[in-house]
Design a protein around this motif. Structure first.
Motif, mmCIF file in Angstrom:
data_model
loop_
_atom_site.group_PDB
_atom_site.id
_atom_site.type_symbol
_atom_site.label_atom_id
_atom_site.label_comp_id
_atom_site.label_asym_id
_atom_site.label_seq_id
_atom_site.Cartn_x
_atom_site.Cartn_y
_atom_site.Cartn_z
ATOM 1 N N ALA A 132 -7.211 -6.777 16.206
ATOM 2 C CA ALA A 132 -6.908 -6.825 14.779
ATOM 3 C C ALA A 132 -7.253 -5.474 14.164
ATOM 4 O O ALA A 132 -8.209 -4.815 14.582
ATOM 5 N N SER A 133 -6.473 -5.082 13.176
ATOM 6 C CA SER A 133 -6.674 -3.780 12.541
ATOM 7 C C SER A 133 -6.395 -3.888 11.043
ATOM 8 O O SER A 133 -5.435 -4.547 10.632
ATOM 9 N N VAL A 134 -7.260 -3.251 10.246
ATOM 10 C CA VAL A 134 -7.093 -3.204 8.798
ATOM 11 C C VAL A 134 -7.186 -1.742 8.365
ATOM 12 O O VAL A 134 -8.173 -1.068 8.659
ATOM 13 N N ASP A 135 -6.143 -1.255 7.688
ATOM 14 C CA ASP A 135 -6.160 0.080 7.076
ATOM 15 C C ASP A 135 -6.332 -0.109 5.580
ATOM 16 O O ASP A 135 -5.591 -0.880 4.959
ATOM 17 N N VAL A 136 -7.292 0.588 4.997
ATOM 18 C CA VAL A 136 -7.535 0.470 3.559
ATOM 19 C C VAL A 136 -7.833 1.860 2.993
ATOM 20 O O VAL A 136 -8.585 2.634 3.584
ATOM 21 N N GLU A 137 -7.211 2.168 1.872
ATOM 22 C CA GLU A 137 -7.377 3.489 1.266
ATOM 23 C C GLU A 137 -8.704 3.572 0.522
ATOM 24 O O GLU A 137 -9.077 2.674 -0.216
ATOM 25 N N TYR A 138 -9.391 4.668 0.741
ATOM 26 C CA TYR A 138 -10.673 4.940 0.098
ATOM 27 C C TYR A 138 -10.389 5.787 -1.128
ATOM 28 O O TYR A 138 -9.911 6.917 -1.022
ATOM 29 N N VAL A 194 -7.924 7.181 4.383
ATOM 30 C CA VAL A 194 -7.586 5.839 4.854
ATOM 31 C C VAL A 194 -8.572 5.426 5.947
ATOM 32 O O VAL A 194 -8.607 6.025 7.019
ATOM 33 N N LEU A 195 -9.351 4.414 5.645
ATOM 34 C CA LEU A 195 -10.294 3.871 6.612
ATOM 35 C C LEU A 195 -9.572 2.840 7.470
ATOM 36 O O LEU A 195 -8.908 1.950 6.954
ATOM 37 N N THR A 196 -9.702 2.966 8.785
ATOM 38 C CA THR A 196 -9.131 2.003 9.716
ATOM 39 C C THR A 196 -10.265 1.257 10.401
ATOM 40 O O THR A 196 -11.160 1.871 10.974
ATOM 41 N N VAL A 212 -8.181 -2.406 -1.975
ATOM 42 C CA VAL A 212 -8.067 -3.584 -1.122
ATOM 43 C C VAL A 212 -6.777 -4.367 -1.375
ATOM 44 O O VAL A 212 -6.397 -5.206 -0.562
ATOM 45 N N ALA A 213 -6.086 -4.091 -2.459
ATOM 46 C CA ALA A 213 -4.840 -4.791 -2.755
ATOM 47 C C ALA A 213 -3.688 -4.308 -1.893
ATOM 48 O O ALA A 213 -2.701 -5.012 -1.720
ATOM 49 N N ARG A 214 -3.803 -3.117 -1.329
ATOM 50 C CA ARG A 214 -2.699 -2.550 -0.532
ATOM 51 C C ARG A 214 -3.137 -2.242 0.897
ATOM 52 O O ARG A 214 -2.802 -1.201 1.445
#
Length: 107
Positions: free
Chosen positions: A5-11, A53-55, A97-99
Motif C-alpha cells: 500500500a502507498s499513500v502520497d500526500v503533499e506537504y 510530496v511525502l510517500t 490530505v484531501a488530495r
C-alpha cells in the motif's frame, strides 16, 4: 496474504520533514497498524519523492488469514493510521490530505 500500500500526500510548507520527524511518523504509523488492527508491518518507508510530496509505502500482512483480506483493506488501514498519527503530532494541517494519491496491490 501480503499487500503493498502507498499513500502520497503533499506537504504544504514545501520543505521536506527532517529525519527525526520522519522516524517519529514511521514509528507512530507502525504502532497504530500493529496495535489495533491485527496487522504485521513487513516493511515501512517514508520518503520524499518530490520536494513537497511525502510517500508512505508499506508491505502489510494480517496476523491471521482473515485479518487483512484484500488490497483495499490494507490501503484503508495505512491511510487511517497516517491520518491519526498526523493529527496526534499536530501536523495534519500541514499536509494536503484531501488530495492524497492512494495505491494498493498484492505483494
Amino acid at each position: 496474504m501480503r499487500y503493498q500500500a502507498s499513500v502520497d500526500v503533499e506537504y504544504a510548507p514545501g520543505q521536506p520533514l527532517g529525519d527525526e520527524s520522519r522516524r517519529a511518523l514511521a514509528l507512530g504509523i507502525e504502532r497504530e497498524l500493529e496495535g489495533s488492527k491485527r496487522i504485521t508491518v513487513i516493511d515501512l518507508a517514508l520518503t520524499f519523492r518530490h520536494a513537497a510530496v511525502l510517500t508512505v509505502e508499506a508491505t502489510l500482512a494480517g496476523v491471521d488469514t482473515d485479518d487483512l483480506t484484500n488490497p483495499l483493506h490494507a490501503l484503508t488501514c495505512l491511510d487511517t493510521a497516517l491520518d491519526g498519527v498526523l493529527l496526534r503530532a499536530g501536523l495534519f494541517e500541514e499536509f494536503d490530505v484531501a488530495r492524497k494519491r492512494l495505491t494498493a496491490s498484492a505483494a
